[in-house]
Scaffold this active site. Structure first.
Site, PDB file in Angstrom:
ATOM      1  N   GLU A 208     -70.084   7.659  11.643  1.00  0.00           N
ATOM      2  CA  GLU A 208     -70.209   8.167  10.274  1.00  0.00           C
ATOM      3  C   GLU A 208     -69.978   9.673  10.193  1.00  0.00           C
ATOM      4  O   GLU A 208     -69.487  10.182   9.188  1.00  0.00           O
ATOM      5  CB  GLU A 208     -71.584   7.828   9.690  1.00  0.00           C
ATOM      6  CG  GLU A 208     -71.776   6.362   9.339  1.00  0.00           C
ATOM      7  CD  GLU A 208     -72.328   5.544  10.497  1.00  0.00           C
ATOM      8  OE1 GLU A 208     -72.376   6.060  11.640  1.00  0.00           O
ATOM      9  OE2 GLU A 208     -72.721   4.381  10.261  1.00  0.00           O
TER      10      GLU A 208
ATOM     11  N   MET B 188     -67.134  30.809  23.780  1.00  0.00           N
ATOM     12  CA  MET B 188     -67.755  31.812  22.913  1.00  0.00           C
ATOM     13  C   MET B 188     -69.160  32.156  23.401  1.00  0.00           C
ATOM     14  O   MET B 188     -69.548  33.324  23.452  1.00  0.00           O
ATOM     15  CB  MET B 188     -67.801  31.299  21.467  1.00  0.00           C
ATOM     16  CG  MET B 188     -68.291  32.323  20.455  1.00  0.00           C
ATOM     17  SD  MET B 188     -67.200  33.765  20.391  1.00  0.00           S
ATOM     18  CE  MET B 188     -66.167  33.338  18.975  1.00  0.00           C
TER      19      MET B 188
ATOM     20  N   PHE C 245     -86.585  -2.225   7.881  1.00  0.00           N
ATOM     21  CA  PHE C 245     -85.519  -2.070   8.871  1.00  0.00           C
ATOM     22  C   PHE C 245     -84.388  -1.200   8.307  1.00  0.00           C
ATOM     23  O   PHE C 245     -83.903  -1.435   7.212  1.00  0.00           O
ATOM     24  CB  PHE C 245     -84.979  -3.451   9.274  1.00  0.00           C
ATOM     25  CG  PHE C 245     -83.817  -3.358  10.230  1.00  0.00           C
ATOM     26  CD1 PHE C 245     -83.985  -2.816  11.506  1.00  0.00           C
ATOM     27  CD2 PHE C 245     -82.552  -3.769   9.851  1.00  0.00           C
ATOM     28  CE1 PHE C 245     -82.914  -2.714  12.381  1.00  0.00           C
ATOM     29  CE2 PHE C 245     -81.471  -3.671  10.723  1.00  0.00           C
ATOM     30  CZ  PHE C 245     -81.657  -3.137  11.995  1.00  0.00           C
ATOM     31  N   GLN C 246     -83.988  -0.222   9.082  1.00  0.00           N
ATOM     32  CA  GLN C 246     -82.934   0.731   8.707  1.00  0.00           C
ATOM     33  C   GLN C 246     -83.228   1.442   7.390  1.00  0.00           C
ATOM     34  O   GLN C 246     -82.319   1.786   6.643  1.00  0.00           O
ATOM     35  CB  GLN C 246     -81.557   0.049   8.663  1.00  0.00           C
ATOM     36  CG  GLN C 246     -81.066  -0.321  10.068  1.00  0.00           C
ATOM     37  CD  GLN C 246     -79.594  -0.655  10.138  1.00  0.00           C
ATOM     38  OE1 GLN C 246     -79.002  -1.158   9.195  1.00  0.00           O
ATOM     39  NE2 GLN C 246     -78.976  -0.367  11.283  1.00  0.00           N
TER      40      GLN C 246
ATOM     41  N   LYS D 106     -79.863  -1.835  -1.824  1.00  0.00           N
ATOM     42  CA  LYS D 106     -78.972  -2.988  -1.741  1.00  0.00           C
ATOM     43  C   LYS D 106     -79.060  -3.892  -2.975  1.00  0.00           C
ATOM     44  O   LYS D 106     -78.040  -4.371  -3.476  1.00  0.00           O
ATOM     45  CB  LYS D 106     -79.306  -3.793  -0.487  1.00  0.00           C
ATOM     46  CG  LYS D 106     -78.290  -4.880  -0.205  1.00  0.00           C
ATOM     47  CD  LYS D 106     -78.558  -5.538   1.133  1.00  0.00           C
ATOM     48  CE  LYS D 106     -77.484  -6.582   1.412  1.00  0.00           C
ATOM     49  NZ  LYS D 106     -77.725  -7.254   2.695  1.00  0.00           N
TER      50      LYS D 106
END
Lengths: 560, 157
Positions: free
Chosen positions: A51, A469, A113-114, A163
């Site tokens: 993602e 760097m 969940f999630q 959802k």
């Protein structure tokens, strides 16, 4: 017509003129992905490896096209994986709409969940965010999200959709988006004051930031610089806002800016900052910044005025509009002596790199050759580190949206995703992601995306086996104690590229630069170039953190 | 450094308080007190925040507040604005202190809300200085519980 929430999401995207989205499916966005399946002829969905890559790709797409980037992710880890991408877009004012799924409304707040509170998490890194708990609110919120992302100072907006809301049905009435004309809040009086300051200035200087690019301000900026007869410096975000091959261009300003820019800012008697937030990387020690100058600040965001630098006059409004209006009010000015002084500095202090060994490759030679072979027209994206500064220093950008880089947040791992997004937005241009090996390893998984969609980006990897760097800072300020910056991971980049189905090339000597770049540019698909450079090529000039801008380090002795 | 009362009108939706407080917290601005409630329009809340800062900080606070999408109006109120706080105190531990507390309450025009054998619950509304003075005088009589609201303020017309 009655539609499901998921269909409304896609209809709203179409309404906004979205034809490409980036994302990754998952449980909470199953309904949205089902709608995307249904609408696949109208909306192209790019599936990334992760993602984060999708968020950076949507960001790169937005920066390259000027349109709003759209990224979709599922709840929980899908949503949290967007966070770095959203923060990157927020710091650089990139219009982005992030759509996340969440668990159904009855399951919210139960540690389901999630489940994650993504609106809570992203509150400080979005312009605004929403959780949509009723399907009736969905279309109005999505429309407002797009409006907010683009209004005034642009930025990311997140819409979290449980959802069950994507499954519920409601009446949908299409609505055309309206675009407000660019706003100018500054009073006529202030314009008049600006005209007086400019007319009386003997050594004016213009400094352009990313706001010039987001307001499509390159033309009015060029006109203003000519009218005032002033040198122009650009910030990292402003690269390409002014034609860098023009005689009035004096380079980047700030920590790794040119000597000419730092001399100019210290000598000028009028400093006009346009579309900029006077970042600490630009001003260096605030007390010694533009000590002789009156400062005019042109910006869309009133909160940026007097935040870091105290200014003498503010002109709040769309940078393009303000510049146009100002230009119309001004007579032609001439500062021959000042411009001659600038030209003299430019000649005395060019950016220049010597190879450390006979036949060794310098980033300058590579990037300048790339410039020549691409006619200076490529879109360059970068990761973060030394290579990022070299890209800004040595590729002379001629127009806006040619340089795409994580400036504010400094996100290593940004570039490859951004390059793919930029390439999809600009199929007419060559897109090259200039990377370092440290940044490359952060998100190199996205090579799978470049292969899958045959996105013909060139990954130009400056391979010095160190975090250059940080090493540079360790050399200068930490007694050469190179703590955890020597990578030496032994990756065979050509084999890695081949494993992903991508052409892998290699540059190890200066006489290989041109033939290899030519070969890469002749390929139709994605290419990775492993460009081996010495680990002690530094980024110069360099103003140490907190030091005065007029005292940059010009040489770093390598004695070990 | 100056003490400043800020009056904010914001949309009355979930999260708006969090957005405002979050902005104060992440930018390092102080909140000395905060009070919030709906206005005559139930979709709009008014918040009164007391903060401190130099003039540059106060300018930034005002501008950063205005950037929040749910915030409609921000006013830095002048010192002579109408200011009120509210306190409820339960104090006293025997019949004698209870009688003494009645006298303190009378002195301040505080209302007595609840009485039992040994203690007294009182409320007082007033300027912050008066509330502080009231608490100071009640202090010797064994304060059991105290709740003090943040400042509410309105401009004078």
């Amino acid at each position: 017509m009655k539609l499901t929430g998921a269909q409304i999401v896609v209809e709203c995207l179409l309404e906004q003129g979205v034809d490409t989205v980036f994302g990754y499916p998952g449980g909470a966005v199953l309904n949205i992905y089902d709608a995307l399946y249904e609408y696949q002829e109208k909306i192209r969905h790019i599936l990334t490896a992760h993602e984060q890559g999708a968020a950076h790709a949507a960001d790169g797409y937005a920066r390259a096209s000027g349109k709003t980037g759209v990224v979709i992710a599922t709840s929980g880890p899908g949503a949290t994986n967007l966070v770095t991408g959203i923060a990157t877009a927020h710091m650089d004012s990139v219009p982005l709409v992030a759509i996340t799924g969440n668990v159904g409304v009855p399951l919210l707040g139960l540690d389901s969940f999630q489940e994650v509170d993504i609106t809570g998490i992203t509150m400080p890194i979005t312009k605004h965010n929403y959780i949509v708990k009723r399907v009736e609110d969905l279309a109005p919120i999505l429309r407002e999200a797009f409006r907010l992302a683009n209004e005034g100072r642009k930025g990311p907006v997140l819409v979290d959709i449980p959802k069950d809301v994507t499954a519920a049905e409601t009446e949908f009435v299409p609505q055309k988006p309206t675009v407000d004309p660019p706003a100018v809040l500054a009073a006529d009086d202030d314009f008049q004051k600006a005209v007086e300051l400019i007319k009386h200035a003997e050594r004016p200087m213009i400094y352009a930031g990313g706001g010039v690019i987001f307001s499509e301000g390159a033309k009015p900026l060029a006109a203003l610089a000519e009218r005032i007869d002033a040198p122009v410096a650009c910030s990292l975000m402003g690269q390409g806002g002014y034609d860098q091959t023009d005689r009035r261009y004096i380079g980047m300003l700030g920590m790794h800016g040119t000597v000419t820019s730092s001399r100019a800012v210290s000598t000028c008697d009028l400093f006009i900052g346009i579309g900029t937030r006077f970042s600490d990387r630009v001003t260096c020690d605030i007390k010694t910044f533009a000590p002789q100058a009156k400062i005019i600040h042109i910006d869309i965001d009133p909160a940026e005025v007097n935040k870091n630098v105290k200014v003498d006059l503010q002109l709040i409004g769309d940078a393009s509009e303000v510049m146009r209006r100002l230009c119309n009010m001004l007579p032609d000015c001439s500062h021959a002596e000042w411009i001659a002084q600038i030209a003299d500095w430019k000649e005395s202090y060019p950016l220049h790199m010597e190879p450390r060994t006979e036949g060794g490759v310098t980033p300058q030679a590579v990037i300048e050759t790339l410039w020549r072979l691409t006619g200076g027209n490529a879109v360059i994206t970068t990761e973060v580190g030394q290579h990022q500064m070299w890209a800004a220093q040595f590729y002379d950008f001629k127009e806006p949206r040619q340089f795409i880089s994580s400036g504010g947040l400094g996100t290593m791992g940004y570039g490859l995703g951004a390059a793919m997004g930029a390439q999809l937005a600009r199929p007419d241009r060559r897109v090259v992601n200039i990377a370092g090996d440290g940044s490359f390893h952060m998100n190199c998984n996205e090579l799978v995306t470049a292969y899958k969609y045959q996105i013909p980006v060139i990954e130009l990897l400056f391979d010095n086996e160190v975090l250059g760097m940080v090493r540079q800072w360790q050399r200068l300020f930490y007694g050469k104690r190179f703590s955890q910056t020597t990578l030496e991971r032994g990756t065979d980049y050509r084999k890695l590229a081949e494993a992903y189905g991508i052409t892998g090339l290699r540059i190890t000597r200066d006489d290989e630069i041109e033939p290899v770049l030519k070969q890469a540019l002749s390929e139709n698909g994605p290419v990775l170039i492993d460009c081996v450079i010495d680990r002690d090529i530094n980024v110069l000039p360099m103003v140490p953190a907190g030091a005065a801008i007029d005292r940059p380090i010009l040489n770093i002795e390598i004695d070990d | 450094m100056k003490r400043q009362i800020i009056s904010i009108l914001a949309e009355n939706n979930s999260g708006v308080l969090l957005r405002i407080c979050g902005m104060f917290s992440r930018r390092g601005y102080s909140i000395e007190s905060l009070s919030a409630g709906t206005t005559e329009d139930p979709t709009i809340s008014r918040l009164t925040i007391v903060t401190t800062g130099d003039s540059a900080t106060l300018e930034q606070i005002e501008k950063q507040l205005m950037k929040l999408v749910n915030v409609r109006e921000v006013r830095l109120l002048p010192d002579d604005c109408i200011k009120r706080e509210h306190v409820i105190i339960r104090a006293g531990n025997d019949a004698r202190t209870r009688t003494d507390l009645m006298q303190v309450a009378n002195l301040f025009d505080a209302n007595v809300l609840d009485v039992d054998d040994n203690s007294l619950a009182m409320e007082l509304t007033g300027e912050p200085g008066k509330i502080t003075a009231f608490i100071r005088l009640v202090q010797p009589y064994h304060i059991q519980k105290l709740v003090r609201t943040g400042l509410s303020a309105l401009e004078r017309e």
